[in-house]
Design a protein around this motif. Structure first.
Motif, PDB file in Angstrom:
ATOM      1  N   SER A  92      26.570  68.753 169.716  1.00 51.50           N
ATOM      2  CA  SER A  92      26.052  69.171 168.404  1.00 51.50           C
ATOM      3  C   SER A  92      25.323  70.507 168.474  1.00 51.50           C
ATOM      4  N   ARG A  93      25.648  71.297 169.490  1.00 55.80           N
ATOM      5  CA  ARG A  93      24.981  72.588 169.658  1.00 55.80           C
ATOM      6  C   ARG A  93      25.748  73.693 168.937  1.00 55.80           C
ATOM      7  N   PRO A  94      25.064  74.473 168.097  1.00 53.49           N
ATOM      8  CA  PRO A  94      25.708  75.637 167.485  1.00 53.49           C
ATOM      9  C   PRO A  94      25.782  76.793 168.474  1.00 53.49           C
ATOM     10  N   ALA A  95      26.338  77.899 168.043  1.00 47.66           N
ATOM     11  CA  ALA A  95      26.499  79.052 168.932  1.00 47.66           C
ATOM     12  C   ALA A  95      25.164  79.569 169.445  1.00 47.66           C
ATOM     13  N   SER A  96      24.131  79.505 168.614  1.00 50.19           N
ATOM     14  CA  SER A  96      22.802  79.976 169.017  1.00 50.19           C
ATOM     15  C   SER A  96      21.743  78.986 168.544  1.00 50.19           C
ATOM     16  N   LEU A  97      20.722  78.799 169.386  1.00 47.64           N
ATOM     17  CA  LEU A  97      19.603  77.939 168.997  1.00 47.64           C
ATOM     18  C   LEU A  97      18.489  78.723 168.329  1.00 47.64           C
ATOM     19  N   LYS A  98      18.538  80.045 168.403  1.00 44.61           N
ATOM     20  CA  LYS A  98      17.494  80.844 167.769  1.00 44.61           C
ATOM     21  C   LYS A  98      17.580  80.675 166.258  1.00 44.61           C
ATOM     22  N   GLY A  99      16.471  80.297 165.665  1.00 43.99           N
ATOM     23  CA  GLY A  99      16.420  80.110 164.223  1.00 43.99           C
ATOM     24  C   GLY A  99      16.940  78.772 163.740  1.00 43.99           C
ATOM     25  N   LEU A 100      17.425  77.920 164.643  1.00 40.08           N
ATOM     26  CA  LEU A 100      17.917  76.608 164.229  1.00 40.08           C
ATOM     27  C   LEU A 100      16.751  75.748 163.749  1.00 40.08           C
ATOM     28  N   GLN A 101      16.884  75.202 162.553  1.00 41.04           N
ATOM     29  CA  GLN A 101      15.872  74.301 162.026  1.00 41.04           C
ATOM     30  C   GLN A 101      16.168  72.891 162.535  1.00 41.04           C
ATOM     31  N   ALA A 102      15.388  72.439 163.486  1.00 46.82           N
ATOM     32  CA  ALA A 102      15.589  71.112 164.069  1.00 46.82           C
ATOM     33  C   ALA A 102      14.258  70.612 164.595  1.00 46.82           C
ATOM     34  N   SER A 103      13.969  69.358 164.328  1.00 44.16           N
ATOM     35  CA  SER A 103      12.715  68.758 164.767  1.00 44.16           C
ATOM     36  C   SER A 103      12.990  67.334 165.190  1.00 44.16           C
ATOM     37  N   TRP A 104      11.971  66.691 165.770  1.00 48.53           N
ATOM     38  CA  TRP A 104      12.116  65.282 166.102  1.00 48.53           C
ATOM     39  C   TRP A 104      12.439  64.454 164.848  1.00 48.53           C
ATOM     40  N   THR A 105      11.760  64.732 163.755  1.00 45.86           N
ATOM     41  CA  THR A 105      12.015  63.955 162.548  1.00 45.86           C
ATOM     42  C   THR A 105      13.419  64.206 162.023  1.00 45.86           C
ATOM     43  N   ASP A 106      13.917  65.436 162.125  1.00 47.33           N
ATOM     44  CA  ASP A 106      15.313  65.705 161.763  1.00 47.33           C
ATOM     45  C   ASP A 106      16.255  64.859 162.614  1.00 47.33           C
ATOM     46  N   TRP A 107      15.956  64.768 163.909  1.00 39.85           N
ATOM     47  CA  TRP A 107      16.817  63.987 164.801  1.00 39.85           C
ATOM     48  C   TRP A 107      16.877  62.517 164.387  1.00 39.85           C
ATOM     49  N   GLY A 108      15.768  61.988 163.875  1.00 43.70           N
ATOM     50  CA  GLY A 108      15.760  60.594 163.441  1.00 43.70           C
ATOM     51  C   GLY A 108      16.201  60.409 162.007  1.00 43.70           C
ATOM     52  N   ALA A 109      15.560  61.135 161.082  1.00 40.35           N
ATOM     53  CA  ALA A 109      15.787  60.923 159.656  1.00 40.35           C
ATOM     54  C   ALA A 109      17.141  61.439 159.190  1.00 40.35           C
ATOM     55  N   LEU A 110      17.693  62.440 159.860  1.00 37.19           N
ATOM     56  CA  LEU A 110      18.988  62.989 159.479  1.00 37.19           C
ATOM     57  C   LEU A 110      20.101  62.586 160.442  1.00 37.19           C
ATOM     58  N   ASP A 111      19.892  62.813 161.747  1.00 40.38           N
ATOM     59  CA  ASP A 111      20.979  62.616 162.710  1.00 40.38           C
ATOM     60  C   ASP A 111      21.211  61.138 163.022  1.00 40.38           C
ATOM     61  N   PHE A 112      20.151  60.414 163.378  1.00 38.75           N
ATOM     62  CA  PHE A 112      20.322  58.978 163.610  1.00 38.75           C
ATOM     63  C   PHE A 112      20.737  58.269 162.331  1.00 38.75           C
ATOM     64  N   GLU A 113      20.163  58.663 161.217  1.00 39.87           N
ATOM     65  CA  GLU A 113      20.551  58.060 159.937  1.00 39.87           C
ATOM     66  C   GLU A 113      22.044  58.246 159.681  1.00 39.87           C
TER      67      GLU A 113
END
Length: 324
Positions: A92-113
């Motif tokens: 799930s990695r984009p070409a660059s991580l710079k500027g990527l909006q991602a947090s622990w809560t995103d990982w749970g509330a969006l990705d795990f969901e």
């Protein structure tokens, strides 16, 4: 010292390749905000509404491929299985991580969901179980559809409150994860973990959550945002039977750390099983090794029994920790 010259401070014991005989199918899955996630699915050919589907939540900055042999094991024992990477990691990695909006809560509330919804769609009518390693156990409590979870097994699950680290390692770990990691992230725009031998490259927002030295999840940066939206976090919606496994030589998964996270799952019946390496004839296990294939005969059956029956099998090694 150049970044590439900095040595890793601890072995990670990660297994990356998919098993050579795997039957896993790769997939792409959009989260609710449109971000595309990648993962693998183990699916039996026949339909059986009694067969559970298991979602495996990875540890922070550990690729889902680390869990592929464990997924093979669950598949061989009658489960359908989903593994996936959080945004910014592995598949799930984009070409660059710079500027990527991602947090622990995103990982749970969006990705795990998104994976809960996928399991519901791909395996309609089947029970849904979850295995969560390290932060993956926390992520299991952040999805809005957590009430779907029947059984939850966590391994070393916590959210990195530094005072909970094992005393013998605490200051070294504090320096690594709460001083060096955020400084390097500020310089680079993301944490270049692969270059340092410190797990995978990691988005800056996840680093902020990890390195913030607060005892409550809702006071971490993305936890504050999630809590502010509804006035609560969704952990209490999970009413699964939970087995929290901790290993006595895991410097992250100490008793206080495990109990701190379990305290959020107020709607569940929780069992905390504490295992010492000597209980299974080993000198050490640590934080990452549980899912290595070397433990298929000793540790994996513990998780399997709970996923199958919601109970510990007779003769299970270790001891249960009394609940306060």
């Amino acid at each position: 010292m150049n970044l590439q010259d900095m040595p890793p401070l601890a072995p990670t014991q990660i297994e990356l390749p998919l098993a050579t005989d795997t039957v896993a199918e790769p997939f792409r899955q959009p989260a609710a905000d449109g971000f595309t996630l990648g993962g693998f699915m183990w699916r039996h050919a026949d339909t059986d509404l009694t067969r559970p589907a298991v979602i495996i939540n990875a540890a922070t900055s550990v690729r889902c491929r680390h869990y592929s042999r464990f997924a093979d094991y669950l598949f061989a024992n009658g489960f359908d299985v989903i593994t996936y990477d959080y945004r910014g990691i592995g598949e799930s990695r984009p070409a660059s991580l710079k500027g990527l909006q991602a947090s622990w809560t995103d990982w749970g509330a969006l990705d795990f969901e998104a994976m809960l919804k996928r399991a519901q769609r791909e395996f309609p009518g089947q029970p849904i179980d979850v295995v969560g390693h390290s932060f993956g156990g926390c992520a299991a409590g952040l999805g809005a559809s957590g009430a779907l979870i029947r059984h939850l097994v966590t391994v070393g699950a916590q959210f990195a409150y530094w005072r909970d680290y094992a005393p013998a390692h605490r200051w070294r770990m504090f320096g690594k994860w709460h001083v060096v990691m955020p400084i390097v992230t500020m310089i680079c725009g993301f944490f270049p973990g692969k270059r340092l031998g410190w797990l995978e490259d990691t988005p800056a927002g996840v680093v902020r959550d990890w390195s913030t030295p607060t005892a409550r999840y809702e006071t971490r940066p993305s936890g504050r945002a999630a809590h502010a939206t509804t006035g609560r976090l969704p952990f209490a919606t999970v009413n699964a039977k939970i087995l929290a496994i901790s290993i006595s030589d895991d410097p992250y998964g100490t008793v206080p750390a495990i109990e701190r996270l379990l305290g959020y799952f107020t709607g569940s019946l929780n069992t905390h099983l504490r295992i010492a390496p000597e209980d299974i004839g080993e000198a050490e296990v640590g934080h990452f090794a549980f899912f290595r294939s070397a433990y298929q005969a000793t540790l994996w059956p513990i998780a399997l029994s709970w996923l199958q029956n919601g109970e510990l099998a007779p003769g299970t090694p270790g001891r249960t920790v009394p609940r306060n």
